[in-house]
Design a protein around this motif. Structure first.
Motif, PDB file in Angstrom:
ATOM      1  N   THR A 156     -20.257  -1.786  -9.965  1.00 47.35           N
ATOM      2  CA  THR A 156     -19.679  -3.119  -9.778  1.00 47.35           C
ATOM      3  C   THR A 156     -18.174  -3.083 -10.063  1.00 47.35           C
ATOM      4  O   THR A 156     -17.385  -3.724  -9.366  1.00 47.35           O
ATOM      5  CB  THR A 156     -20.389  -4.153 -10.681  1.00 47.35           C
ATOM      6  OG1 THR A 156     -21.792  -4.103 -10.432  1.00 47.35           O
ATOM      7  CG2 THR A 156     -19.870  -5.551 -10.455  1.00 47.35           C
ATOM      8  N   VAL A 157     -17.794  -2.321 -11.108  1.00 49.26           N
ATOM      9  CA  VAL A 157     -16.360  -2.182 -11.431  1.00 49.26           C
ATOM     10  C   VAL A 157     -15.631  -1.556 -10.250  1.00 49.26           C
ATOM     11  O   VAL A 157     -14.568  -2.027  -9.839  1.00 49.26           O
ATOM     12  CB  VAL A 157     -16.164  -1.341 -12.711  1.00 49.26           C
ATOM     13  CG1 VAL A 157     -14.687  -1.034 -12.937  1.00 49.26           C
ATOM     14  CG2 VAL A 157     -16.739  -2.054 -13.916  1.00 49.26           C
ATOM     15  N   LYS A 158     -16.227  -0.504  -9.682  1.00 49.96           N
ATOM     16  CA  LYS A 158     -15.606   0.162  -8.542  1.00 49.96           C
ATOM     17  C   LYS A 158     -15.460  -0.795  -7.365  1.00 49.96           C
ATOM     18  O   LYS A 158     -14.411  -0.846  -6.712  1.00 49.96           O
ATOM     19  CB  LYS A 158     -16.436   1.373  -8.107  1.00 49.96           C
ATOM     20  CG  LYS A 158     -16.367   2.546  -9.033  1.00 49.96           C
ATOM     21  CD  LYS A 158     -17.216   3.683  -8.476  1.00 49.96           C
ATOM     22  CE  LYS A 158     -17.346   4.828  -9.441  1.00 49.96           C
ATOM     23  NZ  LYS A 158     -18.203   5.880  -8.904  1.00 49.96           N
ATOM     24  N   SER A 159     -16.485  -1.537  -7.077  1.00 45.86           N
ATOM     25  CA  SER A 159     -16.470  -2.463  -5.954  1.00 45.86           C
ATOM     26  C   SER A 159     -15.421  -3.555  -6.162  1.00 45.86           C
ATOM     27  O   SER A 159     -14.631  -3.858  -5.269  1.00 45.86           O
ATOM     28  CB  SER A 159     -17.864  -3.082  -5.786  1.00 45.86           C
ATOM     29  OG  SER A 159     -17.851  -4.040  -4.764  1.00 45.86           O
ATOM     30  N   ARG A 160     -15.423  -4.156  -7.353  1.00 44.53           N
ATOM     31  CA  ARG A 160     -14.438  -5.210  -7.644  1.00 44.53           C
ATOM     32  C   ARG A 160     -13.014  -4.651  -7.620  1.00 44.53           C
ATOM     33  O   ARG A 160     -12.083  -5.332  -7.174  1.00 44.53           O
ATOM     34  CB  ARG A 160     -14.727  -5.840  -9.008  1.00 44.53           C
ATOM     35  CG  ARG A 160     -15.940  -6.719  -9.012  1.00 44.53           C
ATOM     36  CD  ARG A 160     -16.145  -7.344 -10.360  1.00 44.53           C
ATOM     37  NE  ARG A 160     -17.376  -8.131 -10.394  1.00 44.53           N
ATOM     38  CZ  ARG A 160     -17.862  -8.713 -11.481  1.00 44.53           C
ATOM     39  NH1 ARG A 160     -17.219  -8.595 -12.639  1.00 44.53           N
ATOM     40  NH2 ARG A 160     -18.982  -9.402 -11.430  1.00 44.53           N
ATOM     41  N   LEU A 161     -12.852  -3.423  -8.096  1.00 49.15           N
ATOM     42  CA  LEU A 161     -11.537  -2.801  -8.104  1.00 49.15           C
ATOM     43  C   LEU A 161     -11.050  -2.576  -6.665  1.00 49.15           C
ATOM     44  O   LEU A 161      -9.909  -2.891  -6.334  1.00 49.15           O
ATOM     45  CB  LEU A 161     -11.605  -1.457  -8.848  1.00 49.15           C
ATOM     46  CG  LEU A 161     -10.295  -0.756  -9.149  1.00 49.15           C
ATOM     47  CD1 LEU A 161      -9.357  -1.637  -9.954  1.00 49.15           C
ATOM     48  CD2 LEU A 161     -10.554   0.534  -9.896  1.00 49.15           C
ATOM     49  N   TYR A 162     -11.921  -2.103  -5.815  1.00 51.08           N
ATOM     50  CA  TYR A 162     -11.573  -1.871  -4.418  1.00 51.08           C
ATOM     51  C   TYR A 162     -11.132  -3.170  -3.745  1.00 51.08           C
ATOM     52  O   TYR A 162     -10.059  -3.241  -3.146  1.00 51.08           O
ATOM     53  CB  TYR A 162     -12.770  -1.259  -3.672  1.00 51.08           C
ATOM     54  CG  TYR A 162     -12.539  -1.127  -2.186  1.00 51.08           C
ATOM     55  CD1 TYR A 162     -11.764  -0.100  -1.668  1.00 51.08           C
ATOM     56  CD2 TYR A 162     -13.089  -2.054  -1.296  1.00 51.08           C
ATOM     57  CE1 TYR A 162     -11.554   0.013  -0.299  1.00 51.08           C
ATOM     58  CE2 TYR A 162     -12.882  -1.952   0.067  1.00 51.08           C
ATOM     59  CZ  TYR A 162     -12.109  -0.910   0.562  1.00 51.08           C
ATOM     60  OH  TYR A 162     -11.886  -0.809   1.911  1.00 51.08           O
ATOM     61  N   TYR A 163     -11.954  -4.214  -3.868  1.00 49.89           N
ATOM     62  CA  TYR A 163     -11.629  -5.478  -3.210  1.00 49.89           C
ATOM     63  C   TYR A 163     -10.469  -6.196  -3.906  1.00 49.89           C
ATOM     64  O   TYR A 163      -9.684  -6.901  -3.258  1.00 49.89           O
ATOM     65  CB  TYR A 163     -12.871  -6.367  -3.108  1.00 49.89           C
ATOM     66  CG  TYR A 163     -13.849  -5.830  -2.094  1.00 49.89           C
ATOM     67  CD1 TYR A 163     -13.564  -5.890  -0.734  1.00 49.89           C
ATOM     68  CD2 TYR A 163     -15.042  -5.228  -2.486  1.00 49.89           C
ATOM     69  CE1 TYR A 163     -14.444  -5.382   0.205  1.00 49.89           C
ATOM     70  CE2 TYR A 163     -15.927  -4.707  -1.557  1.00 49.89           C
ATOM     71  CZ  TYR A 163     -15.613  -4.775  -0.212  1.00 49.89           C
ATOM     72  OH  TYR A 163     -16.475  -4.268   0.723  1.00 49.89           O
ATOM     73  N   GLY A 164     -10.342  -6.005  -5.195  1.00 59.54           N
ATOM     74  CA  GLY A 164      -9.227  -6.611  -5.935  1.00 59.54           C
ATOM     75  C   GLY A 164      -7.889  -6.019  -5.515  1.00 59.54           C
ATOM     76  O   GLY A 164      -6.912  -6.746  -5.318  1.00 59.54           O
ATOM     77  N   ILE A 165      -7.847  -4.708  -5.361  1.00 57.17           N
ATOM     78  CA  ILE A 165      -6.611  -4.043  -4.926  1.00 57.17           C
ATOM     79  C   ILE A 165      -6.249  -4.472  -3.506  1.00 57.17           C
ATOM     80  O   ILE A 165      -5.077  -4.728  -3.196  1.00 57.17           O
ATOM     81  CB  ILE A 165      -6.748  -2.505  -5.021  1.00 57.17           C
ATOM     82  CG1 ILE A 165      -6.888  -2.060  -6.481  1.00 57.17           C
ATOM     83  CG2 ILE A 165      -5.564  -1.784  -4.367  1.00 57.17           C
ATOM     84  CD1 ILE A 165      -5.695  -2.362  -7.353  1.00 57.17           C
ATOM     85  N   ARG A 166      -7.244  -4.576  -2.652  1.00 57.25           N
ATOM     86  CA  ARG A 166      -6.987  -5.042  -1.282  1.00 57.25           C
ATOM     87  C   ARG A 166      -6.405  -6.450  -1.296  1.00 57.25           C
ATOM     88  O   ARG A 166      -5.450  -6.753  -0.580  1.00 57.25           O
ATOM     89  CB  ARG A 166      -8.280  -5.027  -0.459  1.00 57.25           C
ATOM     90  CG  ARG A 166      -8.648  -3.629   0.005  1.00 57.25           C
ATOM     91  CD  ARG A 166      -9.852  -3.617   0.887  1.00 57.25           C
ATOM     92  NE  ARG A 166      -9.642  -4.396   2.096  1.00 57.25           N
ATOM     93  CZ  ARG A 166     -10.546  -4.600   3.026  1.00 57.25           C
ATOM     94  NH1 ARG A 166     -11.761  -4.072   2.887  1.00 57.25           N
ATOM     95  NH2 ARG A 166     -10.285  -5.308   4.088  1.00 57.25           N
ATOM     96  N   ALA A 167      -6.987  -7.326  -2.115  1.00 59.74           N
ATOM     97  CA  ALA A 167      -6.494  -8.704  -2.207  1.00 59.74           C
ATOM     98  C   ALA A 167      -5.080  -8.731  -2.790  1.00 59.74           C
ATOM     99  O   ALA A 167      -4.220  -9.504  -2.324  1.00 59.74           O
ATOM    100  CB  ALA A 167      -7.449  -9.541  -3.059  1.00 59.74           C
ATOM    101  N   LEU A 168      -4.821  -7.891  -3.792  1.00 57.89           N
ATOM    102  CA  LEU A 168      -3.480  -7.823  -4.398  1.00 57.89           C
ATOM    103  C   LEU A 168      -2.450  -7.357  -3.374  1.00 57.89           C
ATOM    104  O   LEU A 168      -1.357  -7.924  -3.281  1.00 57.89           O
ATOM    105  CB  LEU A 168      -3.511  -6.893  -5.611  1.00 57.89           C
ATOM    106  CG  LEU A 168      -2.207  -6.757  -6.392  1.00 57.89           C
ATOM    107  CD1 LEU A 168      -1.767  -8.110  -6.962  1.00 57.89           C
ATOM    108  CD2 LEU A 168      -2.362  -5.745  -7.511  1.00 57.89           C
TER     109      LEU A 168
END
Length: 179
Positions: A156-168
Motif C-alpha cells: 500500500t505504501v508503494k502504491s500510494r507513493l507511486y500515485y502521490g509522486i505522479r500527483a505531485l
C-alpha cells in the motif's frame, strides 16, 4: 656578419654576436617562428627573444658560420615553440580575475524557494499520499519502515507513493516548476 676573432672572446664580443645575430637573422627568424606559433606575433617575438638569449648564453660554443648559426637558431626556436605548446596544453589558460562584486555567492535562497514551492504543492495532495511521501522522501525512511509507522502494508505504501509522486509532479508542472 661581422667576423669575430676567437682572441676577442669576452662578454663584449658575446653582446656583439647577439646584436649581429639579431640584425642578420632576426626578421627571417621571426617570420619562421610566426608560422610555427600560428601567426601569434607576441608569442613569436617572445620565442625570438628567448632564442637570442640562449645564443648569448652559449656564445662561446657556437659555430660562427652563418649556415650553422641559422640552423642552430631554428632548432632552438623550434624547441622553444614545442615547449610552449606543451605548457599551454597542461596549464589552464590565464584569464582576467573576475570582479569581486560580480561573483555569485550561494546564499541558499534558491533552495529555500524550491522547498516552499514543494511544500505548497504537497498541501494539495491527499493526506494519504502526502504522509507516504513525507515518511519516505522527507524523513528518509524505507518502504517497510514507513509501512510499520503508518500501520499499513508495504504494498500500500508503494502504491500510494507511486500515485502521490505522479500527483505531485502534476501540481508542480501546473505551477511551471517541473517539466
Amino acid at each position: 656578419m661581422r667576423q669575430l676573432d676567437s682572441r676577442f672572446e669576452s662578454a663584449d664580443t658575446d653582446v656583439l654576436l647577439v646584436e649581429d645575430l639579431y640584425r642578420e637573422f632576426g626578421v627571417p627568424l621571426l617570420r619562421h617562428v610566426r608560422k610555427a606559433t600560428g601567426n601569434d606575433l607576441q608569442w613569436a617575438e617572445d620565442v625570438v627573444q628567448e632564442t637570442l638569449v640562449r645564443a648569448w648564453r652559449n656564445a662561446g660554443r657556437l659555430q660562427r658560420e652563418p649556415g650553422l648559426l641559422w640552423a642552430w637558431l631554428l632548432t632552438v626556436a623550434r624547441r622553444i615553440v614545442i615547449d610552449g605548446r606543451r605548457r599551454r596544453g597542461t596549464r589552464p589558460q590565464e584569464v582576467e580575475p573576475a570582479d569581486a562584486n560580480a561573483v555569485p555567492v550561494p546564499d541558499g535562497a534558491d533552495r529555500a524557494l524550491e522547498a516552499m514551492i514543494v511544500a505548497e504543492a504537497l498541501r494539495e495532495l491527499s493526506p494519504e499520499h502526502r504522509e507516504v511521501i513525507e515518511h519516505t522522501y522527507l524523513r528518509d525512511r524505507t518502504i517497510n519502515e514507513a509501512a510499520e509507522i503508518l500501520g499499513i502494508p508495504p504494498g500500500t505504501v508503494k502504491s500510494r507513493l507511486y500515485y502521490g509522486i505522479r500527483a505531485l509532479r502534476k501540481v508542480l508542472k501546473e505551477r511551471g516548476v517541473a517539466s
